[in-house]
Every structure is written in C-alpha cells, then in structure tokens.
Design an enzyme around this catalytic site. Structure first.
Site, PDB file in Angstrom:
ATOM      1  N   THR A 283      15.861  43.930  65.235  1.00  0.00           N
ATOM      2  CA  THR A 283      15.247  44.438  66.469  1.00  0.00           C
ATOM      3  C   THR A 283      14.287  43.422  67.085  1.00  0.00           C
ATOM      4  O   THR A 283      14.165  43.329  68.304  1.00  0.00           O
ATOM      5  CB  THR A 283      14.502  45.759  66.150  1.00  0.00           C
ATOM      6  OG1 THR A 283      15.469  46.694  65.670  1.00  0.00           O
ATOM      7  CG2 THR A 283      13.816  46.334  67.363  1.00  0.00           C
TER       8      THR A 283
ATOM      9  N   SER B 198      19.987  44.038  60.356  1.00  0.00           N
ATOM     10  CA  SER B 198      19.777  43.799  58.919  1.00  0.00           C
ATOM     11  C   SER B 198      20.884  44.420  58.072  1.00  0.00           C
ATOM     12  O   SER B 198      21.296  43.853  57.054  1.00  0.00           O
ATOM     13  CB  SER B 198      18.421  44.332  58.475  1.00  0.00           C
ATOM     14  OG  SER B 198      18.330  45.723  58.699  1.00  0.00           O
TER      15      SER B 198
HETATM   16  N1  GLU Z   1      16.856  48.078  63.441  1.00  0.00           N
HETATM   17  C1  GLU Z   1      18.031  47.301  63.227  1.00  0.00           C
HETATM   18  C2  GLU Z   1      17.960  46.548  61.913  1.00  0.00           C
HETATM   19  O1  GLU Z   1      17.354  46.899  60.964  1.00  0.00           O
HETATM   20  C3  GLU Z   1      18.215  46.249  64.253  1.00  0.00           C
HETATM   21  C4  GLU Z   1      19.192  46.570  65.274  1.00  0.00           C
HETATM   22  C5  GLU Z   1      19.866  45.317  65.748  1.00  0.00           C
HETATM   23  O2  GLU Z   1      19.360  44.224  65.551  1.00  0.00           O
HETATM   24  O3  GLU Z   1      20.911  45.451  66.309  1.00  0.00           O
HETATM   25  O4  GLU Z   1      18.520  45.569  61.736  1.00  0.00           O
END
Ligand code: GLU
Length: 371
Positions: free
Chosen positions: A46, A83
C-alpha cells in the site's frame, strides 16, 4: 600571589590549553562526520500503491522531506507487489539480498525494506530469523495509500530510515516501524484490518518509539537474534511446505491428510486454548505422524504459550511422558512439537526455517524454545 601558588595555576592553564588543542580537531572531525548510510529495498504494498501506478523505490526515496538530515540513502527496487503476492522464493531471494548488501558494505548502518502490511509480519519475521548481522533490518509499510488523504507512508518510511541509521537499533533483530512505533518482528502482528495503530506486539509491548527528537528504546528482545542465529539460508533454494490448520469443534481431519498428501513437511496446528484438539481430527494427526510430518501446536487464542510436554506439571492433562501409551499415540508424540508462544503464522515461519537445518524432533523443539 607567591611564586609557589602561581606555578600550579600556570601548569593547569597550560594543560587546559593542550586539552583544548587536542579536542578541537576531534570536534571538527565529528562535525564533518558523514551521515550514516542506509540502503532502502522496495517490495511494494500500500505504501507504493498509487492510483494509476505504483510508486517506485526512487519515487519513495524522494518522498521524505528532510531525509538528508538523517542518512545518505541508496535504494533498489526488489519487486512491486502486494505483500500477500510475495512468493517463498522471493522471501529467500530478499533475505539473501539483505545479507549480501550487509556483507558487501561494512560501512552501511542499516537496511529498510518496504512491504505491504497484510503479511508484513511474516516477511519481517523471516528476515529476523535469517539475517545474521548486528545491523538493523527495518520493515516499513503504510495503511493508507499515496492517493488517500492522510497517507502516512512517507512519514513511516522516514521513521524507518531514522531507526535504521541509529546505532541503538543494532542487535535488536528485525524491526517493524509504522505509526511512530518500533516493534520486534518476532512479536508483532497486524491486529486490525484498517486502523493506523494496527501493528501490536500482543502483551509484550513495543520495543521503542520514534519521537521528533530521537529514536527511543524501552525494551530488548531476549530470544536468539542477529548473530546468535544458527540458520544459514545462503545455499537454500526452496523452503519446505508448511501449512496452518485450525482446531475448531467438529473439524475434519481430512484437511490434515490433504496437506500431507500434497507435500507438507510440517503442519502448524492452531489448537484451542493451551492445547485442546478436536477429536474428529485425530485420524488426520495419526496419518501425518505415520508419514513423518511434524505437527507444531500453537494456540489460536492470540497469546499464551504451549509448553513442550516434558515441562508440563504432572496431572495438568495431556502432558508428561507415558510409556504405557498406545504405539500410535507414541508415534504422534514423536512428531509433535510445542510452538511455545508463537502465533500460528509465526510458528509456520519458524518451522519452515528450522526444517532447512534439521529434521530431528528434539532439535526442532529446542529451536522453538530458543527463538
Ligand atoms: N495492503 C496490501 C498488502 O499488504 C497492499 C495492496 C497492494 O499493494 O496492492 O500488501
């Protein structure tokens, strides 16, 4: 003033001048001392997930006003994904890369790795168990993306750089920095799907904070970390498959069998309370033991510890050694390991790493007790 009194005063003054003369170049040298070097490795998440395209490592490096006051920053783009999309071979490659960067630059103060937050605790703990260097690896993410009002990514990243640059961060294992807080990768878990203060170290508490004036530590990690780590993943090309299966009322043992039949070398069994299993899963557990697949018990409660059997007090239930036990149960015990205080997700990481070193049950248990 008599001559006998004047002489010591003169001697003292001469000494002071001499000292000042000696200290002056030192002070000047300190003023000119170069800032600590920090290397930044971006993996996505994110923090970089801007509408219309992800921010690169270079763009993130330039997003922190004032970073030049704390560190000389270099950067590299490892990957740029969520991730949960990071593969286990990327984990290996990332850890090897971090070890390699440390080995090739002795003057480097620390490394910052950006990650998505959803599975950040897994990647960070893997680095915690596999980077053998006293210098800090600081994993940073953000809960709001760069297209959102209140994006906190640049602030978190700057704090991560400050932590990586600080000599006080050495020998503390891998660190997770978000929301002004420093948590140990061993203990931290994402505790809320959305809130900024989501990264908590359960009842153990944070290691420190990043305040306006300085980085402050309050706690130290006591389990083995940094150079005390015994795992060497430099030659490991693949991590063993380890699955997590939960205990709940009426759960079927079929999922355990399926994991075993699909190549799992270990299973983390997220037990109820301090070790309760669902009777309906017994057949699956016996099947796993018959195939030599290790079962690590870890509590699904979110905190607390599962003690190795020999350490349980007599009469506490499900405990001490018993030669009268039926052979099937004895075999199950030979393949069961107590996950100590690790959450099921963290126990999985320990087991995957430990299995790269040993398949001896007692050794595996020792590892769980020491990390
Ligand atoms: N919150 C998501 C993660 O943990 C990220 C979303 C994204 O980068 O597409 O990776």
């Amino acid at each position: 003033m008599t001559a006998t009194r004047v002489r010591p005063v003169l001697v003292a003054a001469a000494l002071l001048c001499l000292l000042a003369g000696l200290l002056q170049p030192l002070a000047a040298q300190r003023a000119q001392a170069p800032l600590p070097k920090v290397h930044f490795v971006a993996t996505g998440g994110t923090i970089s997930n801007k509408e219309g395209g992800r921010l690169t490592a270079e763009e993130l490096s330039k997003s922190m006003p004032g970073v030049e006051r704390y560190a000389r920053l270099t950067h590299e783009q490892f990957t740029n994904v969520a991730s949960s999309e990071l593969t286990l071979s990327q984990w290996l490659a990332l850890s090897k890369r971090v070890n390699e960067v440390f080995a090739s630059d002795k003057a480097l103060a620390g490394i910052v790795v950006t990650s998505g937050t959803d599975t950040l605790e897994e990647t960070a703990f893997f680095l915690h168990l596999t980077v053998r260097d006293p210098r800090p690896v600081v994993v940073v993410g953000s809960m709001r993306n760069p297209s959102t009002v209140g994006y906190e990514g640049a602030a978190n990243l700057l704090e991560g750089v400050r932590v990586a640059a600080d000599p006080a961060s050495r020998n503390k294992g891998a660190l997770v920095v978000l929301n002004d807080e420093i948590n140990s990768a061993r203990n931290v878990t994402k505790s809320d799907a959305l809130r900024l203060q989501t990264f908590r170290s359960r009842d153990y508490g944070q290691l420190g904070v990043v305040d306006r004036d300085r980085v402050v530590y309050f706690n130290q990690i006591v389990q083995r970390h940094n150079e005390q780590i015994e795992f060497d993943i430099s030659k490991v090309t693949e991590l063993p498959r380890v699955d997590v299966i939960m205990v709940y009322q009426g759960a079927s043992g079929d999922l355990i069998k399926a994991a075993v039949d699909n190549g799992a070398k270990g299973i983390v069994f997220a037990v109820a309370g301090a070790g309760a299993t669902s009777g309906t899963q017994n057949e699956g557990l016996a099947y796993a033991a018959s195939k030599g697949v290790f079962i690590v018990t870890s509590t699904r409660t979110g905190s607390g510890r599962i003690a190795p059997p020999q350490q349980r007090p007599e009469g506490s239930g499900g405990g001490g050694g018993n030669s009268q036990m039926p052979p099937e149960q004895q075999r199950r015990r030979q393949f069961t390991i107590a996950g100590e205080d690790h959450t099921p997700i963290k126990a999985r990481v320990v087991l995957m790493v430990a299995l790269t070193k040993t398949t001896n049950r007692n050794e595996l248990q020792r590892i769980f007790s020491e990390y």
